[in-house]
Design an enzyme around this catalytic site. Structure first.
Site, short mmCIF file in Angstrom:
data_model
loop_
_atom_site.label_atom_id
_atom_site.label_comp_id
_atom_site.label_asym_id
_atom_site.label_seq_id
_atom_site.Cartn_x
_atom_site.Cartn_y
_atom_site.Cartn_z
N LYS A 148 32.05 23.65 67.69
CA LYS A 148 31.99 23.21 69.07
C LYS A 148 30.60 22.68 69.37
O LYS A 148 29.67 23.07 68.67
CB LYS A 148 32.40 24.34 70.00
CG LYS A 148 31.30 25.40 70.24
CD LYS A 148 31.71 26.38 71.27
CE LYS A 148 31.14 26.06 72.62
NZ LYS A 148 29.83 26.64 72.89
N ASP A 177 36.04 28.24 66.56
CA ASP A 177 35.64 28.91 67.80
C ASP A 177 35.26 30.30 67.33
O ASP A 177 36.13 31.10 66.97
CB ASP A 177 36.79 28.98 68.80
CG ASP A 177 36.33 29.62 70.11
OD1 ASP A 177 35.69 30.68 70.03
OD2 ASP A 177 36.60 29.07 71.18
N HIS A 178 33.97 30.59 67.30
CA HIS A 178 33.56 31.82 66.61
C HIS A 178 34.11 33.08 67.27
O HIS A 178 34.16 34.13 66.66
CB HIS A 178 32.04 31.87 66.41
CG HIS A 178 31.25 32.25 67.63
ND1 HIS A 178 30.97 31.38 68.63
CD2 HIS A 178 30.67 33.42 67.99
CE1 HIS A 178 30.26 31.99 69.56
NE2 HIS A 178 30.06 33.23 69.20
N GLU A 216 26.52 37.72 79.64
CA GLU A 216 25.35 37.63 78.75
C GLU A 216 24.08 37.96 79.52
O GLU A 216 23.98 37.67 80.71
CB GLU A 216 25.24 36.20 78.19
CG GLU A 216 26.42 35.81 77.32
CD GLU A 216 26.19 34.46 76.67
OE1 GLU A 216 25.68 34.44 75.56
OE2 GLU A 216 26.51 33.44 77.31
N ASP A 235 30.85 25.16 78.25
CA ASP A 235 30.21 25.90 77.17
C ASP A 235 31.02 27.15 76.78
O ASP A 235 31.04 27.53 75.62
CB ASP A 235 28.80 26.31 77.63
CG ASP A 235 28.01 27.01 76.54
OD1 ASP A 235 27.90 26.43 75.44
OD2 ASP A 235 27.50 28.12 76.76
N HIS A 240 35.87 29.64 74.43
CA HIS A 240 35.92 31.07 74.11
C HIS A 240 36.84 31.86 75.05
O HIS A 240 37.70 32.61 74.61
CB HIS A 240 34.52 31.70 74.16
CG HIS A 240 33.52 31.01 73.28
ND1 HIS A 240 33.85 30.47 72.06
CD2 HIS A 240 32.19 30.78 73.44
CE1 HIS A 240 32.75 29.94 71.51
NE2 HIS A 240 31.74 30.11 72.33
C1 BG6 Z 1 28.14 29.82 72.28
C2 BG6 Z 1 27.60 29.25 73.57
O1 BG6 Z 1 29.29 29.12 71.88
O2 BG6 Z 1 28.47 31.18 72.45
C3 BG6 Z 1 26.40 30.05 74.03
O3 BG6 Z 1 27.23 27.89 73.39
C4 BG6 Z 1 26.72 31.51 74.10
O4 BG6 Z 1 25.94 29.58 75.31
C5 BG6 Z 1 27.37 32.00 72.80
O5 BG6 Z 1 25.52 32.22 74.35
C6 BG6 Z 1 27.87 33.42 72.95
O6 BG6 Z 1 28.27 33.90 71.69
P1 BG6 Z 1 28.21 35.47 71.36
O7 BG6 Z 1 28.83 35.57 70.01
O8 BG6 Z 1 26.76 35.84 71.39
O9 BG6 Z 1 28.98 36.15 72.43
#
Ligand code: BG6
Length: 482
Positions: A148, A177-178, A216, A235, A240
């Site tokens: 992404k 999408d991690h 976050e 974002d 997500h």
């Molecule tokens: C990313 C976003 O895809 O995911 C970031 O671009 C965000 O803004 C991040 O901070 C959050 O990932 P995780 O794994 O830390 O929850």
């Protein structure tokens, strides 16, 4: 708990953007961990490719430095590290030109799976895809991995899909999408579809509402230029949170297989009702206790949201009348992500009014402190009358996994190994991404047309007051962010 590591086949993995931030921070550490745990076979090869003119030794040295910065303290000095670095190679490649491509072809083996990780700006996807073909490098079974942001609206996502489709079949494209690789996200499917307990209750008749939170603590400092053009909607929500919503709301797929799962997710996105402006709160943090969004983003007059809360309805039989509340934001009071299913109270209470009423709550905690917690009602222990209380049936992974808990695999470990195995289940299909944009676009267009301005919230708080009101007016409350 004994972990079973099944080695994957030998492979050639080329990381375009191999010197970039994502490779250093996520991709290479993930590969190292899979190597250390015995999942990566001896004859696996990883080739970093980027513009920088350097040899393989210099590349290995830069990865050593990245590991010093990004591996966990307990992993530093691991003797497996040097053995892993031996698997790395490097090639200077010009994505927009012809330099380096014939050398790359010379390095690829014919008899092992090949994967190409496009860890580069989306504007280069087309050039890479084309050159992999014109230089005769990518075989028909090659896989490409793309990150992404996959587009910034429906039109650009369609264009990107068309660009990739010109050279690769959908079965070769792995859109990451991690969030789908996170351990607890996969556990959501195990809980739903591996137990008989929940599924019969998983519908509007028994579920009062669902809350999905990705909070976050970090701000946007350091990446303000990107973020200010995106905002929380592009974002986080379009990808997500949408994926979390899909896995929570979808019908049971008949198999845990790529298209069976992705067909069901797609149906959820397509069933989303349009959202009324009154059901959305956009916020931007201000800086009583640190930098404000405007300072972090270096934009004096930005209307980009760093927080969003949305009330959603899914127009189908299963969810008719059950709202889903989604929220995500930067610079909130804690890092806390969870999916919480609030069940309804019992239809009729046989107890006196004094006993109180309780409802079951199932929470699936994604991070930190991964785990699952179900609150059940019992009698308050001890003598006296019948008083109801709720107690947790708690399954934090830290306890269940024992000493392994600290090593809950990073999402990228799982996802990259799935690419090598050729399993697309946890990757987004092109039509899914487009459907998510088709839902997102009118919302963003509405803000633009109304010149909508986000409300402010204190950095370090739970978010804007207006988001609390979104719940209060329905007689509900957000779970505490903690
Ligand atoms: C990313 C976003 O895809 O995911 C970031 O671009 C965000 O803004 C991040 O901070 C959050 O990932 P995780 O794994 O830390 O929850």
């Amino acid at each position: 708990m004994v972990s079973r590591v099944i080695p994957v086949d030998p492979f050639d993995l080329v990381i375009f953007g191999g010197t970039g931030d994502l490779a250093r921070r996520k991709i290479l550490p993930a590969l190292f961990r899979r190597f250390r745990d015995g999942q990566m076979p001896e004859d696996a090869r990883i080739i970093g490719a980027a513009r920088k003119d350097q040899d393989a030794d210099a590349y290995r040295q830069s990865v050593r430095e990245a590991f010093a910065e990004f591996l966990r303290p307990s992993e530093q000095g691991d003797p497996a590290m040097e053995a892993f670095l031996d698997h790395l190679d490097y090639l200077p490649i010009d994505a927009m030109g012809d330099g380096g491509w014939s050398e790359l072809k010379g390095k690829m083996r014919d008899d092992v799976p090949q994967a190409f990780y496009f860890s580069v700006a989306p504007s280069l996807f087309g050039a890479l895809a084309e050159r992999l073909h014109t230089h005769g490098i990518a075989r028909e079974d090659a896989r490409i991995v793309v990150e992404k942001p996959f587009g910034r609206d429906l039109g650009s996502a369609q264009a990107l899909n068309a660009t990739l489709a010109a050279h690769f079949d959908e079965t070769q494209i792995y859109r990451i999408d991690h969030y789908l690789g996170k351990e607890t996200v996969q556990n959501l499917m195990a809980v739903r579809f591996g137990n008989v307990l929940f599924e019969p209750l998983w519908n509007a008749q028994y579920v009062d509402h669902v809350q999905i939170t990705v909070a976050e603590e970090v701000g946007v400092g350091g990446r303000g230029a990107y973020y200010d053009k995106s905002g929380a909607m592009r974002d986080m929500v379009q990808n997500h949170l949408m994926q979390l919503l899909c896995l929570t709301a979808m019908e049971p797929p008949n198999r845990f297989e790529p298209d069976a799962v992705r067909d069901e997710k797609l149906k959820v996105i397509r069933a989303l009702d349009p959202v009324a402006p009154a059901d959305i709160v956009r916020g931007q943090y201000n800086g009583a206790k640190g930098a404000s969004y405007l300072e972090d983003a270096e934009a004096s007059d930005s209307r980009t949201e760093s927080y969003i809360a949305i009330k959603l309805h899914i127009a189908n039989w299963r969810w008719h009348g059950t709202p889903f509340y989604l929220r995500t934001g930067k610079r909130l009071k804690a890092r806390a992500s969870e999916i919480v299913v609030h069940f309804k109270e019992t239809p009729h209470s046989i107890f006196d009014e004094d006993a109180g009423r309780r409802a079951n709550v199932l929470s699936i905690r994604l991070q930190p402190d991964e785990g699952i917690d179900l609150r059940v009602t019992i009698k308050e222990p001890g003598p006296g009358g019948m008083r109801l209380v709720d107690v947790p049936l708690d399954m934090t992974f830290a306890e269940a996994l024992g000493p392994d808990a600290e090593n809950v695999p990073d999402a990228y470990e799982r996802l990259i190994m799935d690419v090598i195995r050729g399993n697309q289940t946890l990757f987004m299909r092109g039509d899914e991404v487009e459907a998510a944009w088709a839902w997102t676009d009118p919302i963003i267009a509405g803000w633009r047309d109304r010149n909508d301005k986000p409300v402010t919230y204190e950095a370090g708080s739970s978010g804007p007051e207006e988001a609390l009101m979104l719940m209060h007016r329905d007689g509900r409350r957000w779970r505490e962010i903690a």
